[in-house]
Design a protein around this motif. Structure first.
Motif, PDB file in Angstrom:
ATOM      1  N   ARG A  95       0.813  -1.228   0.000  1.00 54.22           N
ATOM      2  CA  ARG A  95       0.000   0.000   0.000  1.00 54.22           C
ATOM      3  C   ARG A  95       0.842   1.272   0.000  1.00 54.22           C
ATOM      4  NH1 ARG A  95      -3.964  -0.937   4.951  1.00 54.22           N
ATOM      5  NH2 ARG A  95      -4.502   1.216   4.438  1.00 54.22           N
ATOM      6  N   GLY A  96       2.163   1.136  -0.152  1.00 52.67           N
ATOM      7  CA  GLY A  96       3.028   2.309  -0.167  1.00 52.67           C
ATOM      8  C   GLY A  96       3.516   2.730   1.204  1.00 52.67           C
ATOM      9  N   ILE A  97       3.229   1.954   2.216  1.00 57.70           N
ATOM     10  CA  ILE A  97       3.605   2.312   3.581  1.00 57.70           C
ATOM     11  C   ILE A  97       5.117   2.279   3.755  1.00 57.70           C
ATOM     12  CG2 ILE A  97       3.450   1.532   5.988  1.00 57.70           C
ATOM     13  CD1 ILE A  97       0.489   0.709   5.189  1.00 57.70           C
ATOM     14  N   ALA A  98       5.763   1.252   3.238  1.00 50.46           N
ATOM     15  CA  ALA A  98       7.225   1.185   3.340  1.00 50.46           C
ATOM     16  C   ALA A  98       7.863   2.387   2.657  1.00 50.46           C
ATOM     17  CB  ALA A  98       7.740  -0.118   2.744  1.00 50.46           C
ATOM     18  N   ASP A  99       7.354   2.756   1.485  1.00 57.01           N
ATOM     19  CA  ASP A  99       7.880   3.934   0.780  1.00 57.01           C
ATOM     20  C   ASP A  99       7.777   5.180   1.653  1.00 57.01           C
ATOM     21  OD1 ASP A  99       8.216   3.000  -2.231  1.00 57.01           O
ATOM     22  OD2 ASP A  99       6.307   2.202  -1.523  1.00 57.01           O
ATOM     23  N   ALA A 100       6.619   5.372   2.271  1.00 60.32           N
ATOM     24  CA  ALA A 100       6.404   6.565   3.088  1.00 60.32           C
ATOM     25  C   ALA A 100       7.295   6.566   4.325  1.00 60.32           C
ATOM     26  CB  ALA A 100       4.929   6.661   3.484  1.00 60.32           C
ATOM     27  N   LEU A 101       7.491   5.410   4.937  1.00 66.11           N
ATOM     28  CA  LEU A 101       8.380   5.333   6.104  1.00 66.11           C
ATOM     29  C   LEU A 101       9.821   5.649   5.725  1.00 66.11           C
ATOM     30  CD1 LEU A 101       6.857   2.175   7.796  1.00 66.11           C
ATOM     31  CD2 LEU A 101       6.908   4.481   8.795  1.00 66.11           C
ATOM     32  N   VAL A 102      10.284   5.072   4.618  1.00 63.01           N
ATOM     33  CA  VAL A 102      11.654   5.343   4.168  1.00 63.01           C
ATOM     34  C   VAL A 102      11.807   6.817   3.823  1.00 63.01           C
ATOM     35  CG1 VAL A 102      13.302   4.942   2.290  1.00 63.01           C
ATOM     36  CG2 VAL A 102      12.248   3.009   3.461  1.00 63.01           C
ATOM     37  N   GLU A 103      10.844   7.386   3.127  1.00 57.70           N
ATOM     38  CA  GLU A 103      10.960   8.802   2.753  1.00 57.70           C
ATOM     39  C   GLU A 103      10.919   9.714   3.975  1.00 57.70           C
ATOM     40  OE1 GLU A 103      12.139   9.994  -0.118  1.00 57.70           O
ATOM     41  OE2 GLU A 103      12.327   7.846  -0.476  1.00 57.70           O
ATOM     42  N   ALA A 104      10.142   9.363   4.990  1.00 66.97           N
ATOM     43  CA  ALA A 104      10.145  10.153   6.229  1.00 66.97           C
ATOM     44  C   ALA A 104      11.528  10.125   6.872  1.00 66.97           C
ATOM     45  CB  ALA A 104       9.089   9.616   7.198  1.00 66.97           C
ATOM     46  N   ALA A 105      12.146   8.954   6.896  1.00 65.93           N
ATOM     47  CA  ALA A 105      13.490   8.834   7.473  1.00 65.93           C
ATOM     48  C   ALA A 105      14.525   9.573   6.631  1.00 65.93           C
ATOM     49  CB  ALA A 105      13.871   7.364   7.626  1.00 65.93           C
ATOM     50  N   VAL A 106      14.430   9.446   5.327  1.00 65.34           N
ATOM     51  CA  VAL A 106      15.367  10.130   4.426  1.00 65.34           C
ATOM     52  C   VAL A 106      15.226  11.646   4.567  1.00 65.34           C
ATOM     53  CG1 VAL A 106      15.831  10.592   1.979  1.00 65.34           C
ATOM     54  CG2 VAL A 106      15.633   8.229   2.795  1.00 65.34           C
ATOM     55  N   THR A 107      14.002  12.129   4.636  1.00 68.89           N
ATOM     56  CA  THR A 107      13.773  13.570   4.814  1.00 68.89           C
ATOM     57  C   THR A 107      14.356  14.048   6.132  1.00 68.89           C
ATOM     58  OG1 THR A 107      11.799  13.525   3.433  1.00 68.89           O
ATOM     59  CG2 THR A 107      11.987  15.353   4.991  1.00 68.89           C
ATOM     60  N   GLU A 108      14.137  13.287   7.188  1.00 68.15           N
ATOM     61  CA  GLU A 108      14.703  13.634   8.496  1.00 68.15           C
ATOM     62  C   GLU A 108      16.231  13.702   8.423  1.00 68.15           C
ATOM     63  OE1 GLU A 108      14.508  14.262  12.752  1.00 68.15           O
ATOM     64  OE2 GLU A 108      12.845  14.131  11.338  1.00 68.15           O
ATOM     65  N   ALA A 109      16.836  12.723   7.749  1.00 69.95           N
ATOM     66  CA  ALA A 109      18.296  12.705   7.606  1.00 69.95           C
ATOM     67  C   ALA A 109      18.787  13.923   6.832  1.00 69.95           C
ATOM     68  CB  ALA A 109      18.739  11.419   6.913  1.00 69.95           C
ATOM     69  N   ALA A 110      18.133  14.213   5.721  1.00 73.12           N
ATOM     70  CA  ALA A 110      18.532  15.365   4.903  1.00 73.12           C
ATOM     71  C   ALA A 110      18.361  16.663   5.682  1.00 73.12           C
ATOM     72  CB  ALA A 110      17.724  15.393   3.611  1.00 73.12           C
ATOM     73  N   ASP A 111      17.254  16.792   6.405  1.00 76.35           N
ATOM     74  CA  ASP A 111      17.027  17.995   7.209  1.00 76.35           C
ATOM     75  C   ASP A 111      18.088  18.147   8.296  1.00 76.35           C
ATOM     76  OD1 ASP A 111      14.790  18.521   5.672  1.00 76.35           O
ATOM     77  OD2 ASP A 111      13.348  17.951   7.237  1.00 76.35           O
ATOM     78  N   GLY A 112      18.668  17.021   8.723  1.00 74.02           N
ATOM     79  CA  GLY A 112      19.732  17.054   9.723  1.00 74.02           C
ATOM     80  C   GLY A 112      21.118  17.222   9.124  1.00 74.02           C
ATOM     81  N   GLY A 113      21.185  17.462   7.801  1.00 69.11           N
ATOM     82  CA  GLY A 113      22.460  17.731   7.151  1.00 69.11           C
ATOM     83  C   GLY A 113      23.181  16.521   6.594  1.00 69.11           C
ATOM     84  N   ALA A 114      22.564  15.348   6.648  1.00 71.53           N
ATOM     85  CA  ALA A 114      23.217  14.140   6.130  1.00 71.53           C
ATOM     86  C   ALA A 114      23.284  14.183   4.606  1.00 71.53           C
ATOM     87  CB  ALA A 114      22.458  12.892   6.573  1.00 71.53           C
ATOM     88  N   THR A 115      24.317  13.583   4.060  1.00 71.42           N
ATOM     89  CA  THR A 115      24.453  13.475   2.606  1.00 71.42           C
ATOM     90  C   THR A 115      24.300  12.033   2.134  1.00 71.42           C
ATOM     91  OG1 THR A 115      26.855  13.268   2.804  1.00 71.42           O
ATOM     92  CG2 THR A 115      25.953  15.499   2.455  1.00 71.42           C
ATOM     93  N   GLU A 116      24.062  11.132   3.099  1.00 71.11           N
ATOM     94  CA  GLU A 116      23.920   9.716   2.798  1.00 71.11           C
ATOM     95  C   GLU A 116      23.061   9.079   3.891  1.00 71.11           C
ATOM     96  OE1 GLU A 116      26.857   5.792   2.373  1.00 71.11           O
ATOM     97  OE2 GLU A 116      27.683   7.697   3.056  1.00 71.11           O
ATOM     98  N   VAL A 117      22.326   8.044   3.523  1.00 69.43           N
ATOM     99  CA  VAL A 117      21.580   7.225   4.478  1.00 69.43           C
ATOM    100  C   VAL A 117      21.938   5.775   4.191  1.00 69.43           C
ATOM    101  CG1 VAL A 117      19.298   6.484   5.264  1.00 69.43           C
ATOM    102  CG2 VAL A 117      19.664   8.857   4.644  1.00 69.43           C
ATOM    103  N   ARG A 118      22.066   4.996   5.254  1.00 68.55           N
ATOM    104  CA  ARG A 118      22.404   3.580   5.117  1.00 68.55           C
ATOM    105  C   ARG A 118      21.332   2.720   5.772  1.00 68.55           C
ATOM    106  NH1 ARG A 118      28.610   4.296   7.157  1.00 68.55           N
ATOM    107  NH2 ARG A 118      29.423   5.254   5.246  1.00 68.55           N
TER     108      ARG A 118
END
Length: 160
Positions: A95-118
């Motif tokens: 249903r796209g839930i995994a996509d939304a969870l990953v994007e929330a985490a990626v957005t949080e990382a980017a907002d915190g100045g990260a240039t990579e997520v693992r």
């Protein structure tokens, strides 16, 4: 079609809700999280509240039913953030839930100045591997601390 669910970042006041979700995760996929139900069911309130030094995201239906969760782990600002404890309930998959969870985490990382997520993925879970590849992650040659567990990474656009 409008989604009948949403993703939000939990706070320490949500510790009981996250406890229930985390224990469900451990029962659903006992080999996937490097812990066990027996271990974590014994955690006290202080231990659960202590987990909220990290960004914990919950996907839930409009009626409050938990559908999935993910954590963005970054113990030190100099560390590359990692998505850990990723889970979507079996009845909610596709249903796209995994996509939304990953994007929330990626957005949080980017907002915190990260240039990579693992993240780490079990190689015997081809569905997860394919999902993470579709989400822009690629194997980077590093291995996890469990057999047949490898690391994937995704570059983030630099801000500014």
């Amino acid at each position: 079609m409008v989604a009948d669910w949403s993703v939000r970042r939990l706070t320490a006041d949500d510790w009981q809700r996250y406890r229930a979700v985390r224990l469900a995760m451990l029962l659903d996929e006992p080999a996937a999280y490097g812990s066990s139900f027996a271990r974590e069911v014994a955690y006290d309130e202080q231990r659960w509240r202590g987990l909220f030094g990290q960004a914990i995201f919950l996907a839930e239906a409009g009626d409050g039913l938990p559908l999935g969760a993910a954590t963005l782990l970054r113990l030190d600002p100099a560390d590359v953030p990692e998505i850990v404890a990723m889970w979507v309930a079996g009845h909610a998959r596709g249903r796209g839930i995994a996509d939304a969870l990953v994007e929330a985490a990626v957005t949080e990382a980017a907002d915190g100045g990260a240039t990579e997520v693992r993240l780490h993925v079990m190689l015997d879970n081809p569905r997860a591997v394919a999902f993470y590849e579709r989400a822009g992650f690629a194997f980077d040659g590093a291995h996890g601390d469990a057999p047949r567990c490898d690391r994937m990474s995704r570059d983030l656009p630099s801000i500014g």
